[in-house]
Design a protein around this motif. Structure first.
Motif: not given
Length: 168
Positions: A66-74, A94-96, A127-137, A159-164
């Motif tokens: 639910k949290w992931l679905d709520a995060i808008p681009s940017g 969501t991208d970006n 299929d996502r673009k420009r996703v940054k993941i920081d500190g995941l354990q 799979n099929r993601s870019s600029q992540c």
């Protein structure tokens, strides 16, 4: 002595006003970071605000999705310290966006998380673009590879993601 009152007010430019002048940069900033009335946009989404508990025993799968679905681009998603039990693969849709995990924030593989081709997919960014993941354990089961080497069997599907970007 005569008391003097100084009256001052802070007026923020209206997004779009003063274009072509000094206000152009400020207007661009305001249109991204502020609402029309000048208040700050809520651009950081805390997983606990969506019901995630992080106590190692509560199933946090639905709350984290639910949290992931709520995060808008940017925007940025934030997970505070805790052990978040996950029983199904989580999907970024969501991208970006930026996902920031606090030190001590751990996604723990639950007993219901299914294996696929020998791997457990904890998080998918298909299929996502420009996703940054920081500190995941990720805390998952280890597979005995030899008498001394253990391999983690949890994975992030890119799979099929870019600029992540994944930073730890």
């Amino acid at each position: 002595l005569r008391e003097r009152t100084i009256c001052s007010a802070l007026f923020l430019p209206t997004p779009g006003a003063d274009s072509g002048t000094w206000g152009s940069v400020l207007n661009e900033y305001l249109s991204v970071s502020h609402n029309v009335d000048g208040t700050l946009k809520n651009s950081v989404f805390n997983a606990k605000d969506y019901g995630a508990v992080g106590n190692s025993t509560t199933d946090d799968t639905a709350a984290l999705q639910k949290w992931l679905d709520a995060i808008p681009s940017g925007s940025e998603g934030y997970v505070p310290a805790g052990n978040y039990l996950v029983n199904a693969s989580l999907a970024v849709k969501t991208d970006n966006i930026s996902l920031r995990f606090a030190p001590g924030a751990i996604l723990k593989m639950g007993p219901s998380l299914q294996r696929s081709n020998g791997l457990v997919i904890m998080l998918t960014l298909g299929d996502r673009k420009r996703v940054k993941i920081d500190g995941l354990q990720i805390d998952g089961p280890a597979t005995q590879y030899s008498k001394t080497l253990m391999l983690e069997s949890c994975a992030i599907n890119l799979n099929r993601s870019s600029q992540c970007e994944i930073i730890n």
